[in-house]
Design an enzyme around this catalytic site. Sequence first.
Site, PDB file in Angstrom:
ATOM      1  N   GLY A  65       0.862  -1.187   0.000  1.00 26.28           N
ATOM      2  CA  GLY A  65       0.000   0.000   0.000  1.00 26.28           C
ATOM      3  C   GLY A  65       0.890   1.226   0.000  1.00 26.28           C
ATOM      4  O   GLY A  65       1.155   1.859  -1.018  1.00 26.28           O
ATOM      5  N   ARG A  66       1.453   1.513   1.192  1.00 26.12           N
ATOM      6  CA  ARG A  66       2.298   2.695   1.385  1.00 26.12           C
ATOM      7  C   ARG A  66       3.406   2.803   0.337  1.00 26.12           C
ATOM      8  O   ARG A  66       3.651   3.883  -0.206  1.00 26.12           O
ATOM      9  CB  ARG A  66       2.919   2.603   2.777  1.00 26.12           C
TER      10      ARG A  66
ATOM     11  N   CYS B 290      -7.974  22.292  17.870  1.00 27.35           N
ATOM     12  CA  CYS B 290      -7.988  22.695  19.273  1.00 27.35           C
ATOM     13  C   CYS B 290      -7.311  21.662  20.158  1.00 27.35           C
ATOM     14  O   CYS B 290      -7.944  21.113  21.067  1.00 27.35           O
ATOM     15  CB  CYS B 290      -9.426  22.921  19.711  1.00 27.35           C
ATOM     16  N   GLU B 291      -6.073  21.356  19.866  1.00 29.81           N
ATOM     17  CA  GLU B 291      -5.310  20.422  20.695  1.00 29.81           C
ATOM     18  C   GLU B 291      -3.841  20.802  20.656  1.00 29.81           C
ATOM     19  O   GLU B 291      -3.318  21.080  19.571  1.00 29.81           O
ATOM     20  CB  GLU B 291      -5.427  18.986  20.152  1.00 29.81           C
TER      21      GLU B 291
HETATM   22  N1  LLP Z   1      -2.336  -5.950   4.026  1.00 24.42           N
HETATM   23  C1  LLP Z   1      -3.012  -5.854   5.191  1.00 24.42           C
HETATM   24  C2  LLP Z   1      -3.797  -6.995   5.647  1.00 24.42           C
HETATM   25  C3  LLP Z   1      -2.946  -4.680   5.946  1.00 24.42           C
HETATM   26  O1  LLP Z   1      -3.610  -4.602   7.090  1.00 24.42           O
HETATM   27  C4  LLP Z   1      -2.190  -3.591   5.461  1.00 24.42           C
HETATM   28  C5  LLP Z   1      -2.118  -2.349   6.221  1.00 24.42           C
HETATM   29  C6  LLP Z   1      -1.522  -3.723   4.238  1.00 24.42           C
HETATM   30  C7  LLP Z   1      -1.600  -4.923   3.548  1.00 24.42           C
HETATM   31  C8  LLP Z   1      -0.706  -2.622   3.634  1.00 24.42           C
HETATM   32  O2  LLP Z   1       0.353  -2.218   4.426  1.00 24.42           O
HETATM   33  P1  LLP Z   1       1.387  -1.132   3.849  1.00 24.42           P
HETATM   34  O3  LLP Z   1       2.098  -1.757   2.674  1.00 24.42           O
HETATM   35  O4  LLP Z   1       0.593   0.044   3.429  1.00 24.42           O
HETATM   36  O5  LLP Z   1       2.262  -0.837   4.999  1.00 24.42           O
HETATM   37  N2  LLP Z   1      -2.395   3.918   9.336  1.00 24.42           N
HETATM   38  C9  LLP Z   1      -1.035   3.415   9.446  1.00 24.42           C
HETATM   39  C10 LLP Z   1      -0.811   2.193   8.612  1.00 24.42           C
HETATM   40  C11 LLP Z   1      -1.784   1.072   8.925  1.00 24.42           C
HETATM   41  C12 LLP Z   1      -1.568  -0.140   8.075  1.00 24.42           C
HETATM   42  C13 LLP Z   1      -2.754  -1.013   8.134  1.00 24.42           C
HETATM   43  N3  LLP Z   1      -2.655  -2.187   7.375  1.00 24.42           N
HETATM   44  C14 LLP Z   1      -0.085   4.537   9.059  1.00 24.42           C
HETATM   45  O6  LLP Z   1      -0.528   5.622   8.704  1.00 24.42           O
HETATM   46  O7  LLP Z   1       1.122   4.356   9.135  1.00 24.42           O
END
Ligand code: LLP
Length: 436
Positions: free
Chosen positions: A300-301, A365-366
């Site tokens: 994802g990221r 407001c934090e």
């Molecule tokens: N697969 C599953 C089952 C996941 O839960 C996630 C992310 C991904 C793939 C993708 O992970 P990535 O490649 O994006 O790291 N909100 C947090 C990140 C939460 C990730 C949740 N799961 C942040 O902003 O760092």
Amino acid sequence: MTLAELLPSTGCATEPVLEEGLWPDGTHLSGSDLVIGGVGATRLAAQFGTPCQVLDETTVRHRARAFRRALPEAEVVFAGKSLPCPEVYRWMASEGLSLDVSSAGELALARAAGFPARRIVMHGNVKTGEDLKAALQHGVSRIVVDSFDEIAQLGALSRHGQEVVIRVTPGVDARTHAAVTTGVEDQKFGFSLASGAALEAILRVVEQPSLRLVGLHCHIGSQVRHVASYEETVRRMVGLIASCGVRVEQLDLGGGFCAPYLPGESSFDLFGFTQRVRGTLNYECALHRVPVPKLLIEPGRSIVANAGVTLYRVCAVKHGARTFVAVDGGMSDNPRPALYGAKYAVRLVGRGGARKPVTMVGRHCEAGDVLAEDVPLPADVHAGDLLAVPVTGAYHHALASNYNQVCRPPVVAVRDGVARPIVRRETEEDLLRRYV
Ligand code: LLP
């Protein structure tokens, strides 16, 4: 080392060159402007207002393609939660990726994008009945189950041999932030390998005539830097495959591949990952005499983070023990510093000059509404200045809220000199629509 230490606060007459590896591909300085996807930040801010989340389509597509090329034998599944947006899902579909959705809502976006159901995987560590029904109704190819309750519910709801994948907790510590560490024991995700729950889940799925077990899944965390964590995961997962006595066709290693947020941080070692994970998988399968399963990964990221830049307008500068530079966004468009202590680089668009470290804060407001600390900005930074923050493509639009009833920013796609909104700015009318 902090950014302020890297970039001396005084005596630096010009802005440093663009930090390497953080900005979308091809981002450059033109005069005093910052050009992203062929469009100047000054123009973007004037045309679409601020805060504005800019997303470079070319960078997103290149990174999606890089995963496909690096692992042609694998199914690359975009983690839709990192940037939920139908237009982005369409880019992924056209690049040949599959899509992971984690709720009926993300599935609705996928459907709006016309994403082929046979390439959608439904995730979610807690799925409601609505999530499961939506997944079945729209014929998603696989559902990743994460509790015994869910196996029973899905077994009762499914009529057509729904393909199922089991989420396993392999007991691997990916050494990342606790809030995004998911591979270890004693957290809410997955069936524990160590306790035998994973094996029990495999047997339960196999017992359900309306379900068909196709694979095992694990996701050890997010912003993972070490390839060794994935190698160890593969060893453990293949051990489980060998011991369960059931044919496992697919092994999904999840996502988590890190992105650089600050100067000097490196990108994920995708080449090392492919070599070492492929090698370990083949070796372990040969050792245990099991067929090599089809590999899936869920980035994802690492696909979208560095394709995004957020533009903010400075509203006020407050001088005290520290200098606070307050902007027109904040924790409502980026809660990541508050949630994970995330750090960002910041650049003033349109002017250079001797710099001093400031604290960039939001409008909420934090006291905790701090976007970046110790960032070197021109000493004369003032209201009306335009600031650009890179690495905001992942989990920014996704995590945005309406705190203080602040309207969420648009996402503006740029490509070859053309800018177009793919998520429009929220309006007060949007806000009022929900109140009864
Ligand atoms: N697969 C599953 C089952 C996941 O839960 C996630 C992310 C991904 C793939 C993708 O992970 P990535 O490649 O994006 O790291 N909100 C947090 C990140 C939460 C990730 C949740 N799961 C942040 O902003 O760092």
